[in-house]
Design an enzyme around this catalytic site. Structure first.
Site: not given
Length: 197
Positions: A137, A139-140, A142-143
């Site tokens: 995503c 920032m790597g 959350s999603r």
């Protein structure tokens, strides 16, 4: 830590998936304590399970690094013009299969509608000879991590707490509160089905 109970005639908190079945997933506060266990800061891309990587937008745009890690599939959980706008054409010369999902990192966004299609894409990548997949995503945190957790729950049959431990041992993750709740609901659904069928 994780409790699953099958009972008959229990009312109130029963899940509609299986009559008389109740699966108790740990509370969000306990799950959050499991997430930040990796020492140091998260890199742009980390292998969190064999051949499954979680990364940020910088990793997704670095085709040389992707080729260096032999990444053959990319799942973009932040697809779209105002997110990480790469797309299949961006990876064409790198021989990478692309799948994009336009998801937003807000607690009100329904990411669960992508859980099964993301799990299927990751499974396809791992079933291909020498397949490696980057799930990313912006920032790597959350999603992308939420989709990998969903994959581990759906395809590897892990309970949510165990999936979080497996991933966070290799990368610090932080699904937002809404995504964590959606994962908890998936946990209840999957493990109530498993224990009560």
């Amino acid at each position: 830590m994780t409790q699953a109970t099958a009972s008959s005639g229990v009312s109130g908190s029963e899940d509609s998936v299986g009559a008389g079945c109740r699966y108790e997933t740990p509370p969000a506060s306990e799950l959050q304590r499991l997430m930040w266990t990796k020492l140091g800061s998260s890199g742009h891309m980390d292998e969190v399970q064999p051949r499954i990587y979680i990364g940020d937008m910088y990793a997704a745009r670095d085709k040389r690094a992707l080729q260096g890690h032999n990444i053959t599939y990319v799942l973009n959980a932040a697809d779209g013009r105002f997110n990480v706008n790469t797309g299949a054409d961006f990876y064409r010369d790198a021989n990478i299969t692309y799948y994009g999902m336009e998801a937003y990192d807000t607690p009100s966004f329904n990411l669960s509608r992508f859980f099964y299609s993301a799990a299927e894409f990751i499974k396809t990548a791992l079933n291909s000879p020498d397949g490696k997949v980057l799930v990313h995503c912006v920032m790597g945190l959350s999603r992308s991590s939420s989709l990998v957790l969903a994959y581990l729950m759906i395809e590897e049959h892990l309970v949510l707490a165990d999936a979080i431990k497996a991933v966070s041992a290799n990368r610090n993750i932080c699904p937002n509160a809404g995504f964590l709740q959606q994962l908890r609901e998936l946990d209840i659904k999957l493990h109530c089905q498993t224990r009560c069928e």
